[in-house]
Scaffold this motif. Structure first.
Motif, PDB file in Angstrom:
ATOM      1  N   ARG A 161       0.884  -1.009   0.044  1.00  0.00           N
ATOM      2  CA  ARG A 161       0.025  -0.005  -0.062  1.00  0.00           C
ATOM      3  C   ARG A 161       0.664   1.262  -0.035  1.00  0.00           C
ATOM      4  O   ARG A 161       1.658   1.451   1.056  1.00  0.00           O
ATOM      5  CB  ARG A 161      -0.889  -0.012   1.193  1.00  0.00           C
ATOM      6  N   PHE A 173      -8.103  -4.007   2.659  1.00  0.00           N
ATOM      7  CA  PHE A 173      -8.341  -3.419   1.257  1.00  0.00           C
ATOM      8  C   PHE A 173      -8.264  -3.930  -0.011  1.00  0.00           C
ATOM      9  O   PHE A 173      -8.745  -3.462  -1.127  1.00  0.00           O
ATOM     10  CB  PHE A 173      -7.165  -2.182   1.383  1.00  0.00           C
ATOM     11  N   PHE A 176     -11.296  -3.547  -2.604  1.00  0.00           N
ATOM     12  CA  PHE A 176     -11.266  -2.104  -3.188  1.00  0.00           C
ATOM     13  C   PHE A 176     -10.205  -2.108  -4.290  1.00  0.00           C
ATOM     14  O   PHE A 176     -10.512  -1.357  -5.161  1.00  0.00           O
ATOM     15  CB  PHE A 176     -11.193  -1.256  -2.211  1.00  0.00           C
ATOM     16  N   TYR A 177      -8.976  -2.631  -4.006  1.00  0.00           N
ATOM     17  CA  TYR A 177      -8.067  -2.777  -5.116  1.00  0.00           C
ATOM     18  C   TYR A 177      -8.553  -3.584  -6.151  1.00  0.00           C
ATOM     19  O   TYR A 177      -8.069  -3.081  -7.407  1.00  0.00           O
ATOM     20  CB  TYR A 177      -6.742  -3.132  -4.639  1.00  0.00           C
TER      21      TYR A 177
END
Length: 512
Positions: A161, A173, A176-177
């Motif tokens: 990240r 996350f 979302f990626y």
């Protein structure tokens, strides 16, 4: 039999089935590599840490050496720094003992592979080639780094990240990626398709795109002046292969349109992680944290401002410099550097950071870049200063023909190519990277290299050698036709295969 019993039976059956499938996958993925040559391999993982190349499953004893089998989806065991020091000591002992003496100097060849190589594949290459290369007059060292497609993308998806490895803290996350990558593939589809069609047009016979026109004009001037050593390739494609290629393009066009946006989106994320890994080979994340062992050690001895680069290749290169200094100095050694594709990015850093040592200039007397994925600017910034310091050094650019570059295709069956055409360098320039100027485009494409040739300082020009191979089915036994052929089956250790004045030979594509 009741309903619940039948359900339990079904679950047991399915579970057993999955175990069988998994077991078969493990058996299929495991391989024994006979005689892994650790004295010829420096192997680094995706975190910049050294690993044991002798196996990753069925280890005889921990810690290393593993001396086990090799499974495609299993990480190789990391070495402690003490263990890595001992490992390198054995490598350098073999180097001192076995390096061939040619013209009064001991000769080494350091090879760095490109991206999209599996760890098992890189070990298999070293096992297959080390004896052949040694018989040709070099002590080979394979610098293997983790560059596989899946491990790189999963790092992007799960852990990395904003340039930092968050470990499991990055996992929440991941959805979302993934969503961002999918959205990118949809939003950029028209742009990607336009680039794809433009690249496909480039391989049409009797049409010369502007950048190739520029490159050919410059090549004419270069050959007339005779300072640069240049061999320009010819388009030797025959009518039959061009018709077959055009027909297969038309038939597979739907799959090309479908896959291109996904290659753009998911490939870009993978490319960025592979670039990150080329840096971690020299500077690990621990170099930038006071909590790391390397920082604590520096603080104890001198202070945090004296942290040394802790990546596995940095440690190797510092040790190599010390070995040469203790054993006759640079004048007693002769080193050839060979990099393929992204391996040239790795070599740029090696040359920049370790081209000189406290005892003088390192004897990198031949540097060979095959289909360089490094940008023109990176090449110029790293190589030109080094060549100025080492007047004995010769530099070789090897490139595909511009038409072969454009029509490079992945085809499990000949003329059945499903993804978009173009070499990896075409994909980098058009999809995966975002070059802001011509200097940011890949140096391994003939068209990119030639238009920047005027940047080369006058005093270095006689030591720059450029070889563009021919294109066409009739010369595929002598000239590489695809990006991947430079590391297999191209015999990259033979000087006669680099030299522009020598005609291409079947011996240069002799395989392993």
């Amino acid at each position: 039999m009741g309903r619940s019993q039948r359900a339990n039976g079904l679950r047991l059956t399915l579970g057993a089935g999955w175990l069988i499938v998994l077991g078969l996958a493990v058996l299929a993925g495991c391989s024994s590599i006979l005689q892994v040559p650790p004295e010829h391999i420096v192997m680094i993982n995706g975190r910049g840490n050294p690993v044991d190349p002798t196996g990753n499953v069925g280890c005889a004893e921990e810690p290393a050496p593993c001396d086990g089998s090799h499974f495609w989806f299993t990480a190789y065991p990391e070495m402690t720094r003490d263990r890595y020091d001992a490992y390198l000591s054995k490598l350098f002992e073999a180097m001192r003992r076995d390096a061939p003496m040619i013209d009064g100097k001991k000769r080494l060849l350091i090879f760095v592979h490109g991206g999209l190589n599996t760890q098992v594949g890189t070990i298999q290459r070293a096992a297959a080639l080390h004896r052949t290369i040694q018989a040709a007059g070099y002590f080979p060292v394979f610098l293997n780094w983790q560059s596989s497609l899946f491990s790189s993308y999963f790092d992007h998806l799960l852990y990395i990240r904003k340039g930092q490895d968050l470990g499991v803290a990055g996992v929440p996350f991941a959805p979302f990626y993934l969503l961002a990558d999918v959205a990118r593939s949809v939003a950029r589809a028209p742009v990607v398709w336009s680039f794809q069609f433009w690249n496909d047009i480039r391989s049409i016979p009797f049409f010369t795109p502007p950048d190739e026109t520029d490159a050919r004009r410059i090549a004419d001037d270069v050959k007339r002046e005779g300072i640069f050593d240049l061999a320009e390739g010819d388009d030797k494609r025959n009518i039959a292969e061009m018709i077959a290629s055009g027909f297969s393009w038309f038939v597979t066009l739907p799959t090309k349109l479908l896959t291109a946006p996904f290659i753009d989106a998911f490939g870009k994320s993978t490319w960025e992680i592979m670039l990150r890994r080329t840096d971690l080979l020299y500077h690990t994340d621990g170099d930038f944290s006071t909590a790391s062992d390397v920082a604590k050690r520096a603080h104890t001895e001198k202070g945090y401002q004296h942290v040394q680069a802790d990546g596995g290749f940095s440690v190797f290169m510092r040790r190599l410099q010390e070995e040469l200094e203790r054993n006759g100095g640079a004048d007693a050694w002769d080193i050839t550097l060979v990099g393929h594709s992204m391996g040239t990015i790795v070599l740029n850093r090696l040359i920049h950071d370790f081209g000189t040592s406290p005892s003088g200039t390192m004897p990198f007397n031949r540097i060979v870049y095959m289909a360089a994925a490094a940008s023109v600017k990176e090449y110029e910034d790293s190589v030109f200063p080094y060549l100025a310091k080492n007047p004995r050094a010769q530099f070789y650019h090897l490139t595909l023909h511009a038409r072969a570059e454009a029509r490079d295709r992945w085809e499990p069956v000949r003329y059945v190519d499903l993804p978009p055409r173009g070499s990896l360098l075409v994909w980098v320039d058009e999809f995966l990277a975002n070059p802001a100027t011509p200097h940011d485009r890949t140096a391994g494409r003939f068209t990119n290299l030639m238009v920047a040739l005027h940047d080369t300082p006058e005093e270095l020009r006689r030591r720059i050698h450029i070889k563009e191979f021919h294109a066409g089915a009739d010369v595929r036994s002598t000239d590489p036709q695809k990006h991947g052929q430079f590391s297999a089956p191209f015999t990259f250790w033979k000087p006669e295969c680099w030299e522009p004045k020598r005609p291409s030979s079947p011996a240069c594509l002799a395989g392993r």
